[in-house]
Scaffold this motif. Structure first.
Motif, PDB file in Angstrom:
ATOM      1  N   SER A  70       2.291   9.477  -3.291  1.00  0.00           N
ATOM      2  CA  SER A  70       2.353  10.939  -3.168  1.00  0.00           C
ATOM      3  C   SER A  70       3.121  11.341  -1.906  1.00  0.00           C
ATOM      4  O   SER A  70       2.804  12.299  -1.252  1.00  0.00           O
ATOM      5  CB  SER A  70       0.936  11.503  -3.134  1.00  0.00           C
ATOM      6  OG  SER A  70       0.186  10.876  -2.118  1.00  0.00           O
ATOM      7  N   ASP A  71       4.157  10.565  -1.596  1.00  0.00           N
ATOM      8  CA  ASP A  71       4.914  10.830  -0.364  1.00  0.00           C
ATOM      9  C   ASP A  71       6.189  11.617  -0.627  1.00  0.00           C
ATOM     10  O   ASP A  71       7.059  11.709   0.213  1.00  0.00           O
ATOM     11  CB  ASP A  71       5.249   9.503   0.333  1.00  0.00           C
ATOM     12  CG  ASP A  71       6.084   8.587  -0.566  1.00  0.00           C
ATOM     13  OD1 ASP A  71       6.419   9.010  -1.697  1.00  0.00           O
ATOM     14  OD2 ASP A  71       6.383   7.467  -0.143  1.00  0.00           O
ATOM     15  N   ARG A 107      -9.216  -0.699  -5.264  1.00  0.00           N
ATOM     16  CA  ARG A 107      -8.254   0.382  -4.981  1.00  0.00           C
ATOM     17  C   ARG A 107      -8.693   1.713  -5.578  1.00  0.00           C
ATOM     18  O   ARG A 107      -7.895   2.651  -5.652  1.00  0.00           O
ATOM     19  CB  ARG A 107      -6.868  -0.009  -5.535  1.00  0.00           C
ATOM     20  CG  ARG A 107      -6.301  -1.305  -4.979  1.00  0.00           C
ATOM     21  CD  ARG A 107      -5.638  -1.127  -3.625  1.00  0.00           C
ATOM     22  NE  ARG A 107      -4.382  -0.396  -3.713  1.00  0.00           N
ATOM     23  CZ  ARG A 107      -3.182  -0.953  -3.912  1.00  0.00           C
ATOM     24  NH1 ARG A 107      -3.084  -2.258  -4.027  1.00  0.00           N
ATOM     25  NH2 ARG A 107      -2.103  -0.207  -3.966  1.00  0.00           N
ATOM     26  N   HIS A 108      -9.957   1.813  -6.018  1.00  0.00           N
ATOM     27  CA  HIS A 108     -10.323   2.993  -6.796  1.00  0.00           C
ATOM     28  C   HIS A 108     -10.254   4.288  -5.993  1.00  0.00           C
ATOM     29  O   HIS A 108      -9.888   5.332  -6.532  1.00  0.00           O
ATOM     30  CB  HIS A 108     -11.695   2.848  -7.471  1.00  0.00           C
ATOM     31  CG  HIS A 108     -11.910   3.895  -8.518  1.00  0.00           C
ATOM     32  ND1 HIS A 108     -12.518   5.091  -8.249  1.00  0.00           N
ATOM     33  CD2 HIS A 108     -11.516   3.962  -9.811  1.00  0.00           C
ATOM     34  CE1 HIS A 108     -12.505   5.842  -9.350  1.00  0.00           C
ATOM     35  NE2 HIS A 108     -11.904   5.181 -10.303  1.00  0.00           N
ATOM     36  N   ASP A 109     -10.587   4.233  -4.706  1.00  0.00           N
ATOM     37  CA  ASP A 109     -10.513   5.468  -3.899  1.00  0.00           C
ATOM     38  C   ASP A 109      -9.096   6.045  -3.948  1.00  0.00           C
ATOM     39  O   ASP A 109      -8.895   7.252  -4.081  1.00  0.00           O
ATOM     40  CB  ASP A 109     -10.877   5.187  -2.436  1.00  0.00           C
ATOM     41  CG  ASP A 109     -12.378   5.044  -2.259  1.00  0.00           C
ATOM     42  OD1 ASP A 109     -13.114   5.160  -3.262  1.00  0.00           O
ATOM     43  OD2 ASP A 109     -12.803   4.788  -1.113  1.00  0.00           O
ATOM     44  N   GLU A 110      -8.129   5.146  -3.824  1.00  0.00           N
ATOM     45  CA  GLU A 110      -6.725   5.555  -3.827  1.00  0.00           C
ATOM     46  C   GLU A 110      -6.305   6.075  -5.211  1.00  0.00           C
ATOM     47  O   GLU A 110      -5.607   7.095  -5.325  1.00  0.00           O
ATOM     48  CB  GLU A 110      -5.886   4.326  -3.435  1.00  0.00           C
ATOM     49  CG  GLU A 110      -4.407   4.520  -3.387  1.00  0.00           C
ATOM     50  CD  GLU A 110      -3.692   3.172  -3.218  1.00  0.00           C
ATOM     51  OE1 GLU A 110      -4.371   2.149  -2.974  1.00  0.00           O
ATOM     52  OE2 GLU A 110      -2.451   3.165  -3.345  1.00  0.00           O
ATOM     53  N   ARG A 153      -7.927   9.502  -5.711  1.00  0.00           N
ATOM     54  CA  ARG A 153      -7.260  10.519  -4.892  1.00  0.00           C
ATOM     55  C   ARG A 153      -5.922  10.927  -5.511  1.00  0.00           C
ATOM     56  O   ARG A 153      -5.551  12.103  -5.524  1.00  0.00           O
ATOM     57  CB  ARG A 153      -7.060   9.941  -3.488  1.00  0.00           C
ATOM     58  CG  ARG A 153      -6.730  10.944  -2.448  1.00  0.00           C
ATOM     59  CD  ARG A 153      -6.510  10.261  -1.102  1.00  0.00           C
ATOM     60  NE  ARG A 153      -5.722  11.148  -0.279  1.00  0.00           N
ATOM     61  CZ  ARG A 153      -6.226  12.194   0.355  1.00  0.00           C
ATOM     62  NH1 ARG A 153      -7.503  12.453   0.287  1.00  0.00           N
ATOM     63  NH2 ARG A 153      -5.438  12.992   1.058  1.00  0.00           N
ATOM     64  N   LEU A 154      -5.230   9.954  -6.045  1.00  0.00           N
ATOM     65  CA  LEU A 154      -3.929  10.220  -6.653  1.00  0.00           C
ATOM     66  C   LEU A 154      -4.090  11.103  -7.900  1.00  0.00           C
ATOM     67  O   LEU A 154      -3.322  12.054  -8.106  1.00  0.00           O
ATOM     68  CB  LEU A 154      -3.277   8.880  -7.010  1.00  0.00           C
ATOM     69  CG  LEU A 154      -1.782   8.859  -7.271  1.00  0.00           C
ATOM     70  CD1 LEU A 154      -1.009   9.493  -6.131  1.00  0.00           C
ATOM     71  CD2 LEU A 154      -1.320   7.417  -7.488  1.00  0.00           C
ATOM     72  N   SER A 183       2.612   4.698  -0.653  1.00  0.00           N
ATOM     73  CA  SER A 183       1.962   5.893  -1.175  1.00  0.00           C
ATOM     74  C   SER A 183       2.695   6.412  -2.394  1.00  0.00           C
ATOM     75  O   SER A 183       3.917   6.417  -2.453  1.00  0.00           O
ATOM     76  CB  SER A 183       1.954   6.968  -0.098  1.00  0.00           C
ATOM     77  OG  SER A 183       1.636   8.203  -0.666  1.00  0.00           O
ATOM     78  N   LEU A 215       0.995   3.320 -10.766  1.00  0.00           N
ATOM     79  CA  LEU A 215       0.224   2.478  -9.839  1.00  0.00           C
ATOM     80  C   LEU A 215      -0.529   1.395 -10.611  1.00  0.00           C
ATOM     81  O   LEU A 215      -0.498   0.209 -10.247  1.00  0.00           O
ATOM     82  CB  LEU A 215      -0.745   3.352  -9.029  1.00  0.00           C
ATOM     83  CG  LEU A 215      -1.760   2.614  -8.152  1.00  0.00           C
ATOM     84  CD1 LEU A 215      -1.088   1.682  -7.162  1.00  0.00           C
ATOM     85  CD2 LEU A 215      -2.648   3.614  -7.392  1.00  0.00           C
ATOM     86  N   THR A 252      -0.764   7.772 -11.458  1.00  0.00           N
ATOM     87  CA  THR A 252      -1.693   6.633 -11.510  1.00  0.00           C
ATOM     88  C   THR A 252      -1.274   5.616 -12.552  1.00  0.00           C
ATOM     89  O   THR A 252      -1.550   4.427 -12.407  1.00  0.00           O
ATOM     90  CB  THR A 252      -3.163   7.044 -11.771  1.00  0.00           C
ATOM     91  OG1 THR A 252      -3.233   7.908 -12.895  1.00  0.00           O
ATOM     92  CG2 THR A 252      -3.771   7.693 -10.562  1.00  0.00           C
ATOM     93  N   GLN A 283       0.821  -1.206   0.000  1.00  0.00           N
ATOM     94  CA  GLN A 283       0.000   0.000   0.000  1.00  0.00           C
ATOM     95  C   GLN A 283       0.862   1.266   0.000  1.00  0.00           C
ATOM     96  O   GLN A 283       0.426   2.307   0.444  1.00  0.00           O
ATOM     97  CB  GLN A 283      -0.915   0.017   1.236  1.00  0.00           C
ATOM     98  CG  GLN A 283      -1.940  -1.115   1.282  1.00  0.00           C
ATOM     99  CD  GLN A 283      -3.170  -0.799   0.445  1.00  0.00           C
ATOM    100  OE1 GLN A 283      -3.470   0.358   0.212  1.00  0.00           O
ATOM    101  NE2 GLN A 283      -3.869  -1.823  -0.022  1.00  0.00           N
TER     102      GLN A 283
END
Ligand code: NAI
Ligand code: MG
Length: 499
Positions: free
Chosen positions: A15-16, A97-100, A103-104, A13, A203, A200, A11
């Protein structure tokens, strides 16, 4: 090392602020040059990640991996059932994983979270549609008139290594739209995402591996368009380019493709007419006309940016559209209730603001908007007020050039028949809209308009099963629908003497 060994947790990130690397042959790797570029949040200017910057050498490596993966049949020769199982698993992962993912995209290119999240059904639906198509590939048996006995039939075969070059205006959808169809057809892929929004794509590349797509079948190489994109477009071992972006880049890609005459499909820009007749249901047409132009801050290839309004309702209608535009909530796409985010970059901001001057200089009137928004937090990002030009003539630049911001040019009309000529007087032909309650008129205009999509009493609807694409300089080829699959297939004719 595998992808899993290289990442601390599944998991991790995107965007870190850390380094996001190229995906080549199933491995996350640095760019050969060691170069990186920054991915920024256009709502705040904040750094999201450093991204490895691929160049021609990395494109060579990725194409070689895709070539090997194609030629040894690890994907193209896999049974349709097994490819379908893997692609269905990928669709499930996109769903989970769509929320993530959403958001990305919001962080990376600014589209409001409600809109990126609202793409779940489309993203998952597209991927399931393509997964379904893997077991629907077929040729034909054809009667021939050759004297004697000959059996003729066609075989559909994947076109080979596909170079996919996508823009930043709807990143995860653009990825699935191209890669999903290519994989369904049995092709292998090197994808170059837009430099403004690569996260994305990386990802989704990892999720494809997690779903079981073999190494090398999909490679993701972020980088600069004129370098990595151009290297892909001219590469002699790439069999097809599937491109979405600007018309001028489409032309450059077409020129670059000539070396090996690779297949090219182009989904390019537009200046789509949206026509409102006096007999329309105006309660629907007002928000319809506004959102056709302002949705995603106008960064939509098929946006309805030439708004033709019948004279008898013109004043009142434009007043209502202006009121609607002023009520739109512009802000950081992560905040509640925001309807329009920033434009994607400083470059796009400057471009849009320049058109405010161009329109004024040409004699158009700014009914609302016409400025950058800088109040409070907005000053850190690239925000633009939804803008309406009135007193627009057909030949003005704001009526003929793609602006790609939240800007609509309103044009009055009297004569419905001359309107067809005016609506079609553009080098583009992507989208179009007609608002009327008269069925005969709706059908007449749907037929007369030279564009790949006509929306009647609605705008910009998309579905995986419905083909989408351009006439004229909006490009060629279709995405979505069964038509898209053919863009990734060759047709072989087989002749057999049977006696
Ligand atoms: P662009 O067409 O230059 O970029 C789209 C993709 O093509 C990106 O991945 C980019 O890296 C790549 N690219 C750029 N130059 C290339 C080259 N020579 N060879 C191969 N690939 C190349 O669009 P850009 O610069 O992001 O935006 C400029 C304008 O293009 C916008 O204002 C808008 O009018 C239009 N546009 C239209 C889109 C659409 O959906 N039809 C999407 C994005 C932009
Ligand atoms: Mg460009």
């Amino acid at each position: 090392m595998t992808v899993d060994e290289q990442t601390s947790t599944p998991q991790h990130s995107f965007s870190d602020g850390g380094l996001k690397r190229l995906l080549i042959d199933g491995r996350l790797v640095d760019a050969t040059s060691g170069r990186t570029f920054e991915s920024l949040n256009p709502a705040t200017g904040e750094l999201l990640a450093h991204v490895s910057e691929g160049d021609a050498t990395d494109i060579d490596l990725a194409v070689a991996a895709a070539r090997r993966a194609f030629d040894d049949g690890r994907w193209s020769q896999m049974k349709p059932f097994d490819r379908q199982t893997i692609l269905s698993r990928f669709a499930d992962l996109v769903d989970e994983r769509h929320d993530e993912i959403a958001r990305l995209d919001t962080l990376d290119m600014g589209m409001p979270l409600t809109r990126t999240m609202g793409n779940r059904r489309r993203a998952v639906g597209m991927m399931r549609f393509y997964a379904g198509l893997t077991t629907a590939l077929r040729g034909d048996t054809i009667e021939n008139s050759i004297p004697g006995d000959y059996l003729t039939y066609t075989l559909k075969e994947p076109v080979g290594v596909v170079g996919a070059i996508i823009p930043w205006n709807n990143p995860h959808i653009a990825f699935i739209w191209k890669v999903g169809a290519a994989l369904a057809a049995g092709c292998t892929v090197v994808l170059k995402p837009a430099e403004e929004a690569s996260l994305t794509a990386l990802l989704l590349g990892e999720l494809l591996l997690e779903a079981g797509v073999p190494d090398g079948v999909v490679n993701v190489v972020p980088g600069v368009g004129e370098i990595a994109g151009a290297a892909l477009a001219s590469h002699l071992d790439v069999d097809k380019i599937a491109f979405t972006g600007s018309t001028s880049t489409g032309q450059a890609i077409l020129r670059a493709s000539a070396g090996n005459l690779k297949r090219v499909t182009l989904e390019l820009g537009g200046k789509s007419p949206n026509i409102v007749f006096a007999d329309a249901d105006l309660d629907q047409a007002v928000p319809g006309a506004a959102l056709a132009a302002f949705g995603n801050s106008g960064q939509v290839c098929s946006a309805g940016t030439r708004l033709f309004v019948e004279r008898s309702i013109y004043e009142d209608f434009m007043h209502r559209v202006a009121e609607f535009a002023q009520g739109l909530n512009v802000g950081n796409g992560l905040s509640d209730g925001v309807q329009l985010g920033p434009v994607v970059s400083k470059t796009q901001l400057d471009r849009v603001v320049k058109y405010f001057d161009i329109g004024r200089d040409e004699g158009a009137t700014v009914l609302v908007g016409g400025e950058r928004l800088v109040a409070g937090e907005l000053s850190k990002g690239y925000f633009v007020a939804p803008t309406i030009f009135t007193d627009v003539r057909d030949d003005m630049r704001v009526a003929s050039e793609e602006i790609f911001g939240p800007v609509v040019s309103a044009i009055v009309f009297d004569d419905a028949e001359d309107l067809v000529r005016r609506a079609n007087a553009t080098s583009f032909g992507l989208g179009s809209g007609v608002w009327t309650q008269n069925v005969a008129k709706a059908h007449r205009f749907a037929k007369a308009i030279r564009a790949g999509s006509v929306w009647v009493n609605c705008y910009n609807l998309m579905d995986p099963a419905v083909p989408f694409g351009g006439y004229k300089m909006s490009g060629y080829g279709r995405e979505g629908g069964l038509e898209q699959l053919d863009e990734f297939l060759e047709t072989k004719a087989v002749w057999i003497k049977t006696s």
